[in-house]
Design an enzyme around this catalytic site. Structure first.
Site, PDB file in Angstrom:
ATOM      1  N   HIS A 125       0.791  -1.130  -0.158  1.00 51.86           N
ATOM      2  CA  HIS A 125       0.034  -0.030  -0.050  1.00 51.86           C
ATOM      3  C   HIS A 125       0.928   1.253  -0.024  1.00 51.86           C
ATOM      4  CE1 HIS A 125      -3.418  -2.717   1.163  1.00 51.86           C
ATOM      5  NE2 HIS A 125      -4.084  -1.948   0.754  1.00 51.86           N
ATOM      6  N   LYS A 129      -1.202   4.977   4.505  1.00 53.39           N
ATOM      7  CA  LYS A 129      -2.079   4.058   5.217  1.00 53.39           C
ATOM      8  C   LYS A 129      -1.537   3.626   6.553  1.00 53.39           C
ATOM      9  CE  LYS A 129      -4.006  -0.813   4.650  1.00 53.39           C
ATOM     10  NZ  LYS A 129      -5.582  -0.132   5.036  1.00 53.39           N
TER      11      LYS A 129
END
Length: 242
Positions: A125, A129
């Protein structure tokens, strides 16, 4: 994600945005939903705020679709109790991932897992995040582990006896999960499965948050027809047995 969801809802012929609230509105979210006449709420804030938002909405009898991650087993048990105590017929969907491809990847991984000795999950990610592993990776690992238990498969072989902290990832129900955080990524996941002489790699890439919108709309349209707590969008997709 929230802004894009509002745009997608506004563009749908059968849905309407009647109120927009933020992470700091926990003390008024239920009143605002009632005043606006909301039938369904979409929770896309942050893990620290989401449980209070959802609890207030459920107590008010508002259906909720939850995309915020961070729901561990204890949090889900608590939410299940709140839903059971809510006005009859209240539905809540907690979706680790709204991308249809990601949901299918989780299903494919669970189906394949009993046929291989080894299995590991890698999720990748963007660096903004806040949680690791991702909710999708945790859900994938749990589904894989449950499938292997049901089939009586032995734990994956691993002769590691010494390692730096974190070198072998995090264990989720006995399945190793690795997290990468890199600028340039949006959301990707791989499930690696191996046996002597062969390796199967399953991968899903979400290159833009627009990939989540069909799943968001599916959840909003279906939650009222699924009273109680449902974990996973796959239960709304009629994927069949497996």
């Amino acid at each position: 994600m929230g802004s894009m969801a509002c745009e997608a809802i506004g563009a749908a012929d059968d849905l309407e945005v009647v109120a927009r609230l933020g992470r700091d509105d926990s003390d008024r979210v239920a009143d605002a939903a009632r005043e606006a006449g909301a039938a369904v709420a979409l929770e896309l804030s942050v893990p620290s705020a989401a449980p209070a938002h959802v609890a207030a909405l459920v107590a008010a009898g508002v259906h909720v679709v939850v995309g915020t991650t961070g729901w561990d087993a204890d949090a889900l048990d608590s939410l299940r109790g709140q839903v059971d105590a809510a006005p009859r017929g209240t539905g809540v969907l907690v979706a680790p991932n709204f991308a249809i491809g990601a949901v299918l990847l989780m299903r494919f991984a669970a189906v394949a897992a009993p046929f291989f000795e080894s299995v590991e999950v890698v999720e990748m990610h963007h660096p903004a995040k806040v949680d690791a592993p991702s909710g999708t990776a945790v859900a994938t690992a749990r589904a894989v582990a449950a499938s292997r238990r049901a089939a009586g498969v032995a734990p994956p072989p691993d002769a590691t006896t010494t390692a730096l902290d974190g070198a072998r990832g995090a264990a989720v129900d006995g399945v190793v999960v690795h997290s990468l955080r890199l600028r340039g990524l949006t959301a990707s996941q791989e499930v690696w499965l191996g046996s002597p002489g062969e390796v199967l790699e399953l991968r899903h890439d979400a290159t833009d948050r627009s990939s989540f919108m069909p799943g968001v709309l599916t959840g909003l349209r279906g939650v009222a027809d699924h009273p109680g707590l449902t974990v996973g969008l796959e239960h709304y997709l009629e994927l069949g047995a497996g």
